[in-house]
Scaffold this motif. Structure first.
Motif: not given
Length: 333
Positions: A101-102, A104, A159, A162, A296-297, A300, A303-304
């Motif tokens: 996962e990306p 953050f 985007g 947000d 889409r997010f 992410d 965003h979460q």
């Protein structure tokens, strides 16, 4: 040292990755590891003929034989030996990038988030959100914009925005997701030294007073007017219409008007403006406040985290803030 009359060696040609099939790189990695066409084919689940075809393509692509016959079988060419380690590292990094996962990290990020809403968010949700940001993500910047019902859906998709915080129901739009933040109800408010309202606000007194209506569009009727009409009661006198939530409590504190407004809005200004608060003398339906984003997010991490922070800013636990299938419309008050 190069002599003056010698010309420099030409730079290696740039490889055009767009023309390379990634499957060939996987096949090459297997060939360089096994140094055997049949075993390499079994390693990646190909037939021997398919791997032989891949080897032929790789030889043409790289301009090198890669595998040649030696005394004890196939051996790697110097070029193939040179490719083995960096190719393995590159494929491992690609697998890791696609699998993980990306990342953050709120504590270290310097990201900017944009939230579209009305000034109700500014008075009720923003203070709590800023407190959490200061503790958890001091490098985050926040922009709060006025929500435009005609464009916020497309801005969420691109985007540019947000998150949108709005009153239910959500205007139709493809790919929109929603989560209930809180359910709000109404209270009535007048200034503390009001000449006719003391310890109680009954219906008769309420109807005799002049009213302030919060109406973002500057027209129409509010929840009070609809409730009065449903009960066959006479209409109230709307003496002042204001487009912003934050103007209304101040206007009440300097006049003899009465205001019917969301409970949390009034709680934010009650003491500072010296206001008296009463329950409405007629039943008024509560309404839901939602946060809305684009699908889409959904996954992410940034965003979460933002959605979780906004939910926590209103002291709403995660189990109680899931998307509500039944949300109530909030007319103007």
């Amino acid at each position: 040292m190069r002599r003056a009359h010698e010309t420099p060696a030409p730079s290696p040609a740039e490889v055009d990755l767009s023309g390379i099939n990634l499957n060939l790189m996987v096949a090459l990695d297997a060939l360089l590891h096994e140094v055997h066409v049949t075993r390499a084919a079994a390693r990646v689940g190909l037939t021997q003929s398919a791997m032989s075809h891949a080897l032929a393509q790789l030889r043409e692509l790289l301009g090198d034989a890669l595998l040649i016959r030696g005394r004890g079988g196939m051996v790697l060419t110097p070029r193939a030996q040179q490719l083995a380690a960096p190719l393995k590292r590159g494929l491992a990094e690609l697998r890791r990038a696609l699998r993980d996962e990306p990342s953050f990290e709120p504590a270290t990020t310097t990201r900017r988030f944009t939230v579209a809403t009305r000034d109700f968010f500014g008075s009720v949700l923003l203070p709590g959100a800023l407190e959490l940001l200061g503790r958890e993500a001091p490098g985050v910047d926040l922009s709060v914009l006025h929500v435009d019902s005609n464009t916020f859906s497309s801005h969420l998709e691109t985007g540019e925005v947000d998150l949108a915080i709005i009153v239910a129901p959500v205007p139709s739009g493809p790919g929109l997701r929603q989560q209930k933040l809180l359910t709000e109800d109404f209270v009535c408010v007048v200034r503390k030294d009001h000449p006719t309202v003391r310890r109680k606000l009954d219906l008769d007194t309420y109807l005799k007073l002049s009213h302030i209506l919060i109406s973002p569009k500057g027209d129409g009727v509010g929840a009070v007017d609809l409730a009065l009409a449903q009960r066959g009661l006479p209409p109230r006198r709307i003496a002042v219409r204001v487009p912003y939530f934050l103007i209304a409590p101040l206007a009440v504190s300097r006049s003899d008007h009465v205001l019917t407004a969301p409970r949390r809005l009034i709680a934010a200004f009650r003491d500072a403006y010296e206001l008296q608060v009463f329950p409405p003398p007629i039943p008024l339906r509560p309404f839901d406040i939602l946060q809305v984003w684009h699908e889409r997010f959904d996954g992410d991490p940034a965003h979460q985290w933002l959605r979780g922070l906004v939910a926590r800013s209103v002291n709403t636990g995660s189990e109680n803030t899931r998307t509500s299938r039944r949300v109530r419309r909030a007319p103007a008050s």
